[in-house]
Motif scaffolding. Structure first.
Motif, PDB file in Angstrom:
ATOM      1  N   ASN A 155      -1.917   7.250  -1.130  1.00 55.47           N
ATOM      2  CA  ASN A 155      -2.504   6.503  -2.464  1.00 55.47           C
ATOM      3  C   ASN A 155      -2.870   7.992  -3.284  1.00 55.47           C
ATOM      4  N   TYR A 168       0.398   2.502  -6.314  1.00 56.21           N
ATOM      5  CA  TYR A 168      -0.182   3.182  -7.390  1.00 56.21           C
ATOM      6  C   TYR A 168       0.954   3.910  -8.076  1.00 56.21           C
ATOM      7  N   ASN A 224       0.686  -1.170  -0.025  1.00 54.68           N
ATOM      8  CA  ASN A 224       0.096   0.050  -0.059  1.00 54.68           C
ATOM      9  C   ASN A 224       0.811   1.483  -0.110  1.00 54.68           C
TER      10      ASN A 224
END
Length: 462
Positions: free
Chosen positions: A65, A45, A41
């Protein structure tokens, strides 16, 4: 609680409820860690293969994120990364391996079991250092690795140490030393799947050499790994049998898996709607790829923005186990294909890709044509890696290592939003040399170890 018996002060009394480890067999058992997890995490992205729902970005206070998804280099991500499960878990595992390596020789039992326990712990220790250096440091570049900041090497059991940061080159040298020392003592068929096999060890050795661009050595190690396990799970035949609706394939039944690790845990794929793949990756799959057609959802109005062309994994882990952060034989095939491509053996490279594609492509063009240049052949390999090595950290690591080479560096662009009409659409750009690719060490660690400094020019808030 784990009570070790290396100090005489603690051998006469065993605390109630404690596990006393005093034999070589018990240390060997400690190598088995079924639910090993590496959460992605902090960086999931920072790739061209994953996507976010528009409602999770638009109008929201920037979190890590959103910063990563929008390739934002202006917002203070150091202050946001107060802790990191990836970092803490990887070093917790390293401490476990160091416990075995440091103490097993003084335990009761035969020398062969001690040597096996130590070898397995060393290959695991090398693997965890590899994951850490590829997350928190620059991708290995032969021109700069001796000066690029790396991570702290932990080579012994010491809960109080505050180690200094090593360079990327030093970390890789440590990793390769552990691999070389472990290999002579590992087994082709360990007692269970949670102990590292020779097929895994040589696959990992190939990966380390490949990341260092030691191509001949990478090819030899890949070939050695495939000599122990060259099985590919046949998704084409599986599709003809009715797929996961007809036949469940739990982890133990997936013949291509070489190591069992997870992003979060063994049941993580039940929640894979949290891991959307990008429109770009969906397009790359096409319409006849079993890896996409069998497992992904494109129609949900709850988990997807309809019209975005994104998709998400929608198969329960009990129906089909797909390795995300562990290694598998298909990655070894892809590494072998890349080695051939880099050695200008284009036919051999494409032959390897076609061996894999025969078990993945349902109709249409299965066998790829052989290109005439190295760059074109490498593009075929890279595209196949994107489709085969889904989720996890493989694409993140690949972008970092390939961005150190001008021929393969990629400027990632992301047009967003694709559906919402109330906010301006914008193109976000991630340059190959962006500092975002180097994840900051968590603040909880930086505050405890003054010897540890960031590998970017970002500032710490203390």
């Amino acid at each position: 609680m784990l009570t070790v018996t290396s100090c005489e002060d603690y051998t006469d009394v065993t605390p109630k409820g404690a596990l006393v480890v005093e034999t070589a067999a018990q240390y060997y058992d400690l190598v088995s860690l079924p639910n090993r997890g590496y959460p992605i995490n902090n960086f999931q992205y920072l790739v061209d293969d994953q996507w976010m729902k528009e409602g999770d970005v638009i109008g929201k206070t920037p979190n890590i994120n959103i910063i990563n998804f929008t390739f934002d280099e202006t917002t203070d991500r150091v202050s946001l990364l107060t802790s990191s499960s990836f970092y803490s878990q990887a070093y917790a595992y390293i401490n476990r391996w160091n416990t075995i390596i440091t103490l097993v020789d003084d335990s009761k039992g035969d020398a062969a079991t001690k040597q096996l326990a130590k070898a397995e712990a060393k290959i695991n220790r090398a693997y965890d250092h590899f994951l850490l250096v590829n997350t928190y440091a620059k991708g290995y570049d032969p021109q700069t690795a001796t000066t690029d900041g790396g991570i702290c090497i932990m080579d012994k059991f010491d809960l109080e140490s505050q180690p200094s940061k090593s360079t990327v080159a030093e970390v890789y040298a440590f990793i390769q030393k552990d691999i070389d020392e472990a290999l002579p003592y590992l087994q082709e068929k360990p007692v269970d799947v949670y102990h590292p096999s020779l097929a895994f060890a040589y696959a990992f050795k190939a990966k380390v050499h490949l990341f260092k661009r030691e191509i001949a050595s990478a090819r030899e190690a890949a070939e050695k790994s495939l000599s122990y396990n060259n099985k590919i799970f046949d998704l084409v035949a599986y599709n003809a049998q009715g797929g996961p609706a007809a036949i469940s394939v739990p982890a133990a039944n997936n013949v291509e898996v070489l190591s069992y690790q997870y992003m979060t845990g063994y049941n993580e794929m039940n929640f894979a709607y949290q891991y959307l793949i990008s429109p770009e990756l969906r397009t790359l799959f096409g319409t006849n790829d079993a890896r996409f057609n069998l497992f992904f959802n494109t129609t949900s109005t709850t988990n997807l923005d309809q019209g975005s062309n994104a998709a998400y994994w929608s198969m329960a882990y009990t129906k089909f186990f797909y390795s995300t952060v562990g290694m598998k034989t298909t990655e070894v095939y892809l590494m072998l294909a890349e080695c051939y491509a880099r050695e200008d053996k284009f036919t051999e490279a494409v032959d390897v890709l076609n061996t894999l594609r025969a078990k993945r492509i349902l109709s249409g063009t299965v066998n790829l044509a052989v290109p005439t240049t190295r760059k074109e052949t490498m593009e075929l390999v890279i595209n196949e890696r994107r489709k085969e090595l889904l989720l996890g950290f493989n694409r993140f690591f690949d972008l970092k290592r390939l961005n150190t080479e001008a021929d393969y560096a990629k400027t990632v662009t992301r047009l967003f939003p694709l559906v919402n009409k109330t906010v301006a659409q914008k193109t976000y750009i991630l340059q190959p040399n962006s500092r975002l690719y180097i994840i900051p060490f968590p603040l909880s660690v930086l505050t405890k170890n003054p010897k540890l400094t960031l590998n970017t020019d970002e500032k710490v808030p203390f």
